[in-house]
Scaffold this active site. Structure first.
Site, PDB file in Angstrom:
ATOM      1  N   HIS A  28       0.780  -1.331  -0.052  1.00  0.00           N
ATOM      2  CA  HIS A  28      -0.041   0.008   0.162  1.00  0.00           C
ATOM      3  C   HIS A  28       0.909   1.311   0.080  1.00  0.00           C
ATOM      4  CE1 HIS A  28      -1.572   3.359   2.899  1.00  0.00           C
ATOM      5  NE2 HIS A  28      -2.548   3.299   1.863  1.00  0.00           N
TER       6      HIS A  28
ATOM      7  N   ARG B 294     -15.702   9.073  -4.837  1.00  0.00           N
ATOM      8  CA  ARG B 294     -16.243   8.174  -5.959  1.00  0.00           C
ATOM      9  C   ARG B 294     -16.194   6.809  -4.744  1.00  0.00           C
ATOM     10  NH1 ARG B 294     -13.939   4.902 -10.246  1.00  0.00           N
ATOM     11  NH2 ARG B 294     -15.935   4.578 -11.706  1.00  0.00           N
TER      12      ARG B 294
ATOM     13  N   SER C 179     -13.748   4.063  -6.416  1.00  0.00           N
ATOM     14  CA  SER C 179     -12.317   4.381  -5.989  1.00  0.00           C
ATOM     15  C   SER C 179     -11.884   4.445  -4.722  1.00  0.00           C
ATOM     16  CB  SER C 179     -12.309   6.043  -6.690  1.00  0.00           C
ATOM     17  OG  SER C 179     -12.486   6.162  -8.192  1.00  0.00           O
TER      18      SER C 179
END
Length: 348
Positions: free
Chosen positions: A127, A302, A305
């Site tokens: 990440h 969003r 996303s």
């Protein structure tokens, strides 16, 4: 593109501190987009089969972004690399809880976020997130990188940590030591009493008058170490931006060699099932604790996303316990506990 009427005016942390440059937002935006480009292009070459699909999106309240997703590649089962910038008048509760001095101001935030879920259980999930925030008199940089292996190798953790430390050491001799501890603290599943992986870097609220540690636990190791080294001399916006750029560009040399070493290793159903089980921890963290997820949902970002960080396949198992002296047990006994990976010696 942003206009002066769409975004808040550049402001200083206080009347005694330096202002960001007048083109601060444009410069950070450009870097975040370049970082997304560099990483997605390199991952496409590394995978060799998968291609990123890009979705552009707009936020009705102000802002938007571009989300890039690679699925069913030769190496990556799913990889998401996103860029976003949003602005508005209503700060989310997650920000106000940490920085009440931002109340009453419009805000602007931009960043790049990425999560890679490889297919092979011997290749770790990773990440990355780097971001910049302004709200009236308040501004700061934040971000980091962390590695989540399933069948871990100490040399991989050491390589990642040494690479990140090199990037940090160019800017401050204590950045790595504080931000590594902050990462161990942040990526921790309290309800499981275990870290998410082998850590990396995490920092937030870095501005020209900040202490190195700015997290919520004043009694933790990160806070204790930060207090011991003391508050740094005032750091300019330019200095902090340069630090974030070097950290962002350290990602590929930190992670790609690990993938190249591990993606050809053979595995079977046992390793795959354990990988899917451990991916459940990733889901738990991102939905319960992750501040980026919480911020995105609270600001009407969003949803697709925001949740692109979740793995495509995952499983849970009630009451799972690894077999004693197994590779799975080693993950819990050694790698899910904070270690001094930079100075790790074989046989520890």
């Amino acid at each position: 593109m942003l206009t002066k009427s769409q975004t808040p005016a550049v402001a200083a942390e206080s009347s005694t501190t330096s202002l960001p440059p007048t083109d601060a937002k444009a410069r950070v935006r450009q870097f975040m987009q370049q970082l997304q480009d560099e990483i997605s292009q390199a991952l496409t070459v590394l995978d060799g089969v998968g291609k990123f699909k890009e979705d552009g999106w707009e936020r009705p309240e102000g802002g938007g972004g571009r989300s890039r997703i690679l699925r069913d590649g030769a190496i990556f089962e799913q990889a998401g690399v996103g860029f976003s910038e949003v602005w508005g008048d209503q700060l989310p509760p997650s920000i106000l809880a940490q920085r009440p001095d931002a109340a009453g101001h419009s805000f602007y935030v931009t960043g790049t976020s990425m999560v890679l879920h490889p297919r092979n259980p011997y290749v770790p999930t990773v990440h990355l997130n780097y971001r910049y925030f302004e709200a009236g008199p308040v501004w700061w940089f934040g971000g980091g990188v962390d590695l989540t292996p399933y069948y871990p190798f100490a040399e991989d953790a050491t390589h990642l940590h040494k690479t990140l430390k090199q990037a940090c050491d160019q800017h401050h001799p204590e950045y790595y030591s504080v931000f590594k501890r902050w990462c161990d603290e942040y990526f921790y599943l309290k309800h499981r009493n275990e870290t998410r992986g082998v850590g990396g870097l995490f920092f937030d609220y870095q501005h020209n008058q900040s202490a190195l540690y700015g997290g919520p636990d004043p009694n933790g190791e990160a806070a204790a170490y930060s207090n011991k080294v003391g508050k740094p001399a005032p750091r300019s916006w330019e200095e902090l931006f340069a630090f974030v750029q070097d950290c962002g560009r350290a990602f590929l040399p930190a992670y790609v060699p690990i993938v190249e070493r591990r993606h050809g290793m053979e595995y079977g159903d046992r390793q795959r099932n354990f990988q899917l089980y451990r991916r459940g921890r990733y889901v738990e963290f991102n939905l319960v604790y992750d501040r980026g997820t919480i911020f995105g949902l609270q600001t009407n970002g969003r949803t697709e996303s925001i949740l692109m960080s979740l793995p495509p396949l995952v499983r849970w198992e009630y009451g799972y316990q690894p077999e004693p002296n197994s590779p799975e047990a080693e993950l819990y006994e050694t790698f899910l506990k904070p270690q001094d990976w930079v100075n790790w010696m074989p046989g520890q």
